[in-house]
Design a protein around this motif. Structure first.
Motif, mmCIF file in Angstrom:
data_model
loop_
_atom_site.group_PDB
_atom_site.id
_atom_site.type_symbol
_atom_site.label_atom_id
_atom_site.label_comp_id
_atom_site.label_asym_id
_atom_site.label_seq_id
_atom_site.Cartn_x
_atom_site.Cartn_y
_atom_site.Cartn_z
ATOM 1 N N GLU A 175 -47.573 -52.502 41.165
ATOM 2 C CA GLU A 175 -47.365 -53.506 42.208
ATOM 3 C C GLU A 175 -46.502 -54.658 41.699
ATOM 4 O OE1 GLU A 175 -50.376 -55.787 45.181
ATOM 5 O OE2 GLU A 175 -50.422 -56.465 43.090
ATOM 6 N N ALA A 176 -46.783 -55.132 40.477
ATOM 7 C CA ALA A 176 -46.030 -56.256 39.928
ATOM 8 C C ALA A 176 -44.551 -55.921 39.770
ATOM 9 C CB ALA A 176 -46.617 -56.667 38.578
ATOM 10 N N VAL A 177 -44.260 -54.702 39.332
ATOM 11 C CA VAL A 177 -42.861 -54.310 39.155
ATOM 12 C C VAL A 177 -42.167 -54.166 40.507
ATOM 13 C CG1 VAL A 177 -41.392 -52.385 38.419
ATOM 14 C CG2 VAL A 177 -43.136 -53.304 36.883
ATOM 15 N N ALA A 195 -41.240 -61.099 31.242
ATOM 16 C CA ALA A 195 -40.134 -60.413 30.573
ATOM 17 C C ALA A 195 -40.261 -58.900 30.723
ATOM 18 C CB ALA A 195 -40.099 -60.796 29.097
ATOM 19 N N VAL A 196 -41.478 -58.363 30.597
ATOM 20 C CA VAL A 196 -41.675 -56.917 30.716
ATOM 21 C C VAL A 196 -41.416 -56.461 32.150
ATOM 22 C CG1 VAL A 196 -43.365 -55.059 30.593
ATOM 23 C CG2 VAL A 196 -43.278 -56.764 28.774
ATOM 24 N N VAL A 197 -41.872 -57.224 33.136
ATOM 25 C CA VAL A 197 -41.632 -56.866 34.541
ATOM 26 C C VAL A 197 -40.138 -56.859 34.831
ATOM 27 C CG1 VAL A 197 -41.873 -57.673 36.920
ATOM 28 C CG2 VAL A 197 -43.881 -57.572 35.434
ATOM 29 N N ASP A 198 -39.443 -57.898 34.409
ATOM 30 C CA ASP A 198 -37.999 -57.984 34.673
ATOM 31 C C ASP A 198 -37.257 -56.837 33.986
ATOM 32 O OD1 ASP A 198 -38.392 -60.276 36.173
ATOM 33 O OD2 ASP A 198 -37.848 -61.642 34.549
ATOM 34 N N TRP A 199 -37.603 -56.556 32.736
ATOM 35 C CA TRP A 199 -36.947 -55.468 32.009
ATOM 36 C C TRP A 199 -37.247 -54.126 32.667
ATOM 37 C CZ3 TRP A 199 -39.024 -51.244 29.404
ATOM 38 C CH2 TRP A 199 -38.107 -50.502 28.641
ATOM 39 N N THR A 200 -38.506 -53.910 33.072
ATOM 40 C CA THR A 200 -38.881 -52.644 33.694
ATOM 41 C C THR A 200 -38.128 -52.427 34.994
ATOM 42 O OG1 THR A 200 -41.092 -52.719 32.696
ATOM 43 C CG2 THR A 200 -40.808 -51.298 34.619
ATOM 44 N N ARG A 201 -38.035 -53.450 35.823
ATOM 45 C CA ARG A 201 -37.293 -53.316 37.090
ATOM 46 C C ARG A 201 -35.843 -52.917 36.830
ATOM 47 N NH1 ARG A 201 -38.848 -55.084 42.075
ATOM 48 N NH2 ARG A 201 -36.685 -55.630 42.588
ATOM 49 N N ALA A 202 -35.282 -53.452 35.752
ATOM 50 C CA ALA A 202 -33.887 -53.126 35.435
ATOM 51 C C ALA A 202 -33.716 -51.675 35.002
ATOM 52 C CB ALA A 202 -33.378 -54.061 34.345
#
Length: 258
Positions: free
Chosen positions: A68-70, A84-91
């Protein structure tokens, strides 16, 4: 028919590959994936792709809080590491992968033994509260008439039960020891995390479920621990574009099972 209950893969390709190989070797033909496909690990795109392929082949899949967060994206209120992990994962994820995560249900019912599958709990699936002990387990079991629930979110394997008279109990399972699930009780199976166990043992967790064949008394669950190439998973994190201090902290947690 033998089911594999797998949860909290957390973008750990090496652990997921090892668990899927072990499940096939143990005769699993159906899969229930209980959420948190992404977060923490180095290979979110690969994990989501494999999960989508399993769903296309008949697997059940549930949305977790990291999924959900991603999907929603990071927010200023998040811990800096989590953001940082969410932003990187979305990318790392394409539109199809994000759409797959967004469309996952919060809970689903399955054929085997009238199961309810959910990531966190049955009483408030979207609240993401943890089943930390017997009290929360009983609350979850009371929230559904399903004889068997299976949930993730907690990264340590556990098994809870509730009798018709309200008596509750719990077991800390021993790997590879089949546990009978008598029909006069409700059961809550917590397989433990595939991609990031937190009980001091880095070996991947999952559970095998054998539904009742002739009556409600011959169902059983077997918890599994699967050794995998933890060093390779840690190396993949360190080689990723995540900020080096975050990648190092995540790798250390993987190697220590915490």
């Amino acid at each position: 028919m033998r089911w594999a209950f797998i949860t909290d893969i957390h973008a750990n390709r090496q652990a997921f590959e090892a668990v899927l190989a072990d499940a096939r070797a143990q005769g699993a033909t159906r899969y229930a994936l209980l959420g948190d496909f992404v977060g923490y690990g180095a290979d979110p795109a690969w994990v989501v792709e494999q999960a989508a392929a399993l769903v296309a082949d008949g697997a059940i899949a549930i949305q977790g809080n990291h999924d959900e967060a991603v999907v929603q994206g990071s927010t200023p209120g998040m811990h800096p590491d989590a953001r940082a992990v969410v932003d990187w994962t979305r990318a790392q994820l394409g539109e199809d992968a994000l759409r797959f995560l967004a469309r996952l249900p919060l809970q689903a019912h399955g054929e085997p033994g009238h199961c309810l599958f959910v990531h966190a709990n049955a009483y408030d699936p979207k609240g993401w509260e943890y089943v930390q002990g017997r009290a929360e387990a009983v609350k979850s079991l009371h929230a559904s008439p399903a004889r068997i629930q299976a949930c993730g979110h907690m990264h340590e394997p556990m098994l809870y039960h509730l009798s018709g008279t309200g008596k509750a109990g719990d077991f800390r399972p021993v790997a590879d020891v089949p546990m009978p699930l008598p029909g006069h009780r409700q059961w809550l199976i917590v397989p433990g995390s595939c991609g990031q166990p937190r009980d001091g043992n880095p070996a991947a967790c999952y559970a095998l479920f054998d539904p009742a064949k002739s009556d409600l008394n011959d169902a059983r669950v077997t918890f599994r621990r699967v050794a995998y190439d933890v060093d390779a998973a840690c190396a993949a994190l360190r080689a990723s574009a995540l900020p080096a201090p975050i990648a190092e902290r995540l790798a250390r947690r993987l190697s220590q099972g915490e």
